[in-house]
Design an enzyme around this catalytic site. Structure first.
Site, PDB file in Angstrom:
ATOM      1  NE  ARG A 194       3.758   3.282  10.840  1.00 14.81           N
ATOM      2  CZ  ARG A 194       4.480   3.798   9.828  1.00 14.81           C
ATOM      3  NH1 ARG A 194       5.604   4.704  10.453  1.00 14.81           N
ATOM      4  NH2 ARG A 194       4.415   3.991   8.634  1.00 14.81           N
ATOM      5  CG  HIS A 198      11.793  15.136   5.700  1.00 12.82           C
ATOM      6  ND1 HIS A 198      10.690  14.567   6.554  1.00 12.82           N
ATOM      7  CD2 HIS A 198      11.514  16.373   5.454  1.00 12.82           C
ATOM      8  CE1 HIS A 198       9.688  15.521   6.813  1.00 12.82           C
ATOM      9  NE2 HIS A 198      10.514  16.579   6.113  1.00 12.82           N
ATOM     10  CD1 TRP A 240       6.348   3.624   3.997  1.00 11.94           C
ATOM     11  CD2 TRP A 240       7.382   4.302   2.208  1.00 11.94           C
ATOM     12  NE1 TRP A 240       6.637   4.922   4.185  1.00 11.94           N
ATOM     13  CE2 TRP A 240       7.313   5.390   3.211  1.00 11.94           C
ATOM     14  CE3 TRP A 240       8.084   4.651   0.961  1.00 11.94           C
ATOM     15  CZ2 TRP A 240       7.798   6.577   2.955  1.00 11.94           C
ATOM     16  CZ3 TRP A 240       8.283   5.948   1.050  1.00 11.94           C
ATOM     17  CH2 TRP A 240       8.709   6.810   1.842  1.00 11.94           C
ATOM     18  CE1 TYR A 256       7.806  19.644   3.356  1.00 10.95           C
ATOM     19  CE2 TYR A 256       9.642  18.338   3.629  1.00 10.95           C
ATOM     20  CZ  TYR A 256       8.882  18.999   4.184  1.00 10.95           C
ATOM     21  OH  TYR A 256       8.654  19.324   5.485  1.00 10.95           O
ATOM     22  CG  HIS A 283      12.054  14.838  11.545  1.00 15.34           C
ATOM     23  ND1 HIS A 283      12.012  15.957  10.814  1.00 15.34           N
ATOM     24  CD2 HIS A 283      11.624  13.904  10.843  1.00 15.34           C
ATOM     25  CE1 HIS A 283      11.370  15.630   9.679  1.00 15.34           C
ATOM     26  NE2 HIS A 283      10.884  14.494   9.623  1.00 15.34           N
ATOM     27  CG  HIS A 284      11.544  10.385   9.066  1.00 14.14           C
ATOM     28  ND1 HIS A 284      10.261  10.280   9.064  1.00 14.14           N
ATOM     29  CD2 HIS A 284      11.965  11.672   8.479  1.00 14.14           C
ATOM     30  CE1 HIS A 284       9.641  11.194   8.058  1.00 14.14           C
ATOM     31  NE2 HIS A 284      10.762  12.062   7.767  1.00 14.14           N
ATOM     32  CG  HIS A 290      -1.810   1.306   1.624  1.00 14.12           C
ATOM     33  ND1 HIS A 290      -2.655   1.788   0.667  1.00 14.12           N
ATOM     34  CD2 HIS A 290      -1.405   2.219   2.429  1.00 14.12           C
ATOM     35  CE1 HIS A 290      -2.965   2.975   1.239  1.00 14.12           C
ATOM     36  NE2 HIS A 290      -2.267   3.363   2.581  1.00 14.12           N
ATOM     37  CD  GLU A 324       8.825  10.224  -2.667  1.00  7.63           C
ATOM     38  OE1 GLU A 324      10.242  10.896  -3.598  1.00  7.63           O
ATOM     39  OE2 GLU A 324       7.847  10.116  -3.155  1.00  7.63           O
ATOM     40  CG  ASP A 380       5.454  17.572 -26.721  1.00  6.65           C
ATOM     41  OD1 ASP A 380       5.659  17.361 -25.617  1.00  6.65           O
ATOM     42  OD2 ASP A 380       4.948  16.977 -27.501  1.00  6.65           O
ATOM     43  CB  SER A 407      11.281   9.494 -10.496  1.00  3.49           C
ATOM     44  OG  SER A 407      10.137   9.107 -10.128  1.00  3.49           O
TER      45      SER A 407
END
Lengths: 533, 71
Positions: free
Chosen positions: A457, A260, A149, A264, A309-310, A84, A262, A113, A177
């Site tokens: 979680r 992080h 993830w 933004y 901070h994660h 997910h 990501e 274009d 990307s």
């Protein structure tokens, strides 16, 4: 500056009738190099993946409807949470943003274009194989990746073939990307219409320009990290394998150095869309255009220096904790500048509340709430209590779903008349907005309470005390999921031409270049560049 | 058949686009290779320092490139 005075006569010459024809049939879509076709394919792909990821989310919420194990096995539950996350981030939200960029950036800057049309086609067609790899990994021995993830080792080093498929999928989507970003930056820097200086560009182009730079900086870092994971798994290296002298915590640092920014990467294009919608429906130029540009750049720069901070609970020196805590709080300053500028744009504007504006206002309200809970989580002592609880789940869904998704829906309704030549059904769109708003909050607001009460979680079962709010959250999730069928209905109606014919400029307050071409936008536009004054 | 000046303009634009793309691709490859090479060369502090330094060089380059005076 949102208001772009330009030579409308010149812009009108940008559409050549003799080039209005276009190929038809399946090969049109396989071989197309037209930015509008590719944008359309990106948007349909992202909606499909949104539905796939949504079904996974509903599987998770069905299991969590009641305590105990009812619907799926715990192993499968973990695969659902992992896929997910990966599908929604890499398959749904990012391609949606690229779809908007493909459709709108050439139209907004007066370019014929994208700079590299064939590479643009390739960027898109890399995505379906990656998505197939991710989804079919459910059927390989051992099942899909189930480490979350974030793909943290050592779990990811120990898992089965599904993890290899996930890693390969991340590689492919990362390459897509990066190619997309190179295309967007090159288009914006080199192909703007004469007279359109950088500081005259619509803000959507600015936010995408900065997002593309972010992508080029961080996607290779993620690719490097998962490459090292792959070699740890199969080629005897020990980058992250503690048993061989590696450092699993290093992976977390590298991952969040990508992860992080990501956040933004996901939210800045949404900021851009909202910055187009609000001035149009407030019938006023965007307040503080220059400060919006600098705030966007400020957010992007700060996003590089807050990753840890994660990881407060992993353990780091106090000086490190303080640095990352205060740096994270600092992001509230440029973000606040943007929020206040949007509010100031609306202030005393002649506002009307069609669906795009409703979604933009909904975005403002919900994203601000997500931002506030982000500030709460930035405080290290609180984060150590709330880490890996449902409070974090609630926080990032307020930012990503209510932030990005609401802005994207606003963008779809805003530009749908230009894309299809037909006005969307306002009644359906309003119902879509209100059901989304209500059910989103029913689904995710209670998760704050669950997190504060200590519910972790990524678990399929939980203690009895969490039962009530989980039941409410699951009802909200199913309501939110079903609501999304409404946007599909509205879009299909427009494509079938079932609705009022859209004029070239359906919104009175719209003053950017896309509104100078007919609706639907001709297959080729701005072959003679408009002159912007 | 396009007039000569239009073909020249298109060729010039193409060359500019390719140049910009190559610069951006180089940055991406340096980040990709750098994060792996940094781990080979030393501990995680070295890696983080290398990546941090690369970020600042990248930002300086990205901003500086757009601050050039117009031709």
């Amino acid at each position: 500056m949102s208001s772009i005075p330009h030579d409308r006569a010149a812009a009108g010459h940008g559409t050549h009738d003799d080039h209005a024809h276009h190929p038809t049939g399946l090969m049109r879509w396989v071989t197309t190099t037209n930015h509008k076709d590719i944008g359309t394919m990106y948007l349909w792909f992202s909606f499909t993946m949104f539905m796939v990821g949504g079904v996974m989310a509903l599987t998770i919420r069905a299991e969590l409807f009641q305590p105990g194990l009812q619907v799926v096995h715990p192993e499968f539950f973990n695969q659902m949470t992992t896929l997910h996350g990966l599908i929604m981030v890499f398959g749904a939200i990012m391609p949606a943003a690229v779809g908007f960029a493909n459709w709108m950036i050439p139209l907004l800057i007066g370019a014929p274009d994208m700079a590299f049309a064939r590479m643009n086609n390739w960027s898109f067609w890399l995505l379906p194989p990656a998505a197939i790899l991710l989804v079919t990994s459910l059927f390989v021995p051992g099942g899909a990746a189930s480490a979350g993830w974030t793909l943290y080792p050592p779990l990811t080093i120990q898992q089965g073939m599904g993890m290899d498929l996930a890693i390969f999928a991340v590689h492919i989507m990362g390459a897509s990307s990066i190619m997309g970003s190179i295309n967007i930056i090159t288009t914006i820097l080199n192909m703007r219409a004469p007279g359109m200086t950088l500081m005259k560009m619509p803000l959507f182009c600015w936010t995408w320009l900065i997002t593309a730079y972010l992508l080029i900086a961080v996607m290779p870092v993620l690719a490097g990290a998962v490459t090292m994971l792959l070699t740890d798994r199969h080629f005897g290296t020990s980058f992250f394998n503690a048993a061989g002298g590696g450092d699993p915590v290093l992976f977390q640092h590298i991952f969040w150095f990508f992860g992080h920014p990501e956040v933004y990467i996901i939210i800045l294009p949404a900021f851009g869309i909202v910055s187009q919608i609000i001035p149009t429906f407030a019938r006023k130029p965007l307040f503080g255009y220059a400060s919006m540009v600098y705030a966007t750049a400020g957010i992007a720069i700060l996003s590089f220096i807050v990753w840890a901070h994660h990881m407060f609970t992993v353990g780091m020196p106090v000086a490190g904790v303080l640095f990352f805590m205060y740096a994270t709080m600092l992001i509230a300053v440029p973000t606040g500048v943007k929020i206040f500028n949007w509010l100031a744009t609306m202030w005393r504007g002649a506002m009307t509340f069609e669906a795009p504006m409703m979604f933009a206002v909904g975005f403002l309200f919900l994203f601000t709430m997500g931002g506030f809970t982000g500030l709460v989580l930035a405080i290290a002592p609180i984060d150590m209590q709330l880490h890996d609880t449902y409070y974090v789940v609630a926080h990032f869904h307020y930012v990503m779903v209510a932030g990005s998704l609401f802005a994207f829906f606003g963008g779809v309704y805003y530009w749908l008349p230009k894309w299809t030549g037909t006005m969307y059904d306002e009644r359906i769109a309003q119902i879509h907005f209100w059901t989304s708003l209500v059910f989103f909050n029913v689904a995710f607001f209670p998760q704050h309470f669950l997190g504060l009460a200590g519910m972790p979680r990524r678990i399929p079962d939980y203690a009895q005390q969490f039962a009530d709010w989980n039941m409410v959250s699951s009802i909200g999730a199913f309501g939110f999921g079903l609501s999304q069928l409404l946007v599909l209905y509205a879009v299909v109606k427009c494509i079938r031409g079932d609705g009022a014919k859209a004029p070239a400029k359906p919104w009175e307050g719209g003053d950017t270049l896309e509104w100078t071409v007919p609706s639907p936008a001709p297959y080729h536009t701005f072959e003679t560049p408009p002159v912007v004054r | 058949m396009q007039p000569q000046h239009a073909r020249n303009d298109a060729a010039r634009l193409r060359a500019t686009n390719v140049r910009t793309a190559l610069v951006l691709l180089t940055i991406a490859l340096v980040f990709f290779g750098g994060v792996i090479a940094a781990r080979f060369m030393g501990g995680w502090t070295t890696g983080i320092s290398v990546v941090g330094f690369a970020v600042f060089v990248f930002l300086a380059f990205a901003i500086g490139r757009n601050l050039r005076s117009p031709k």
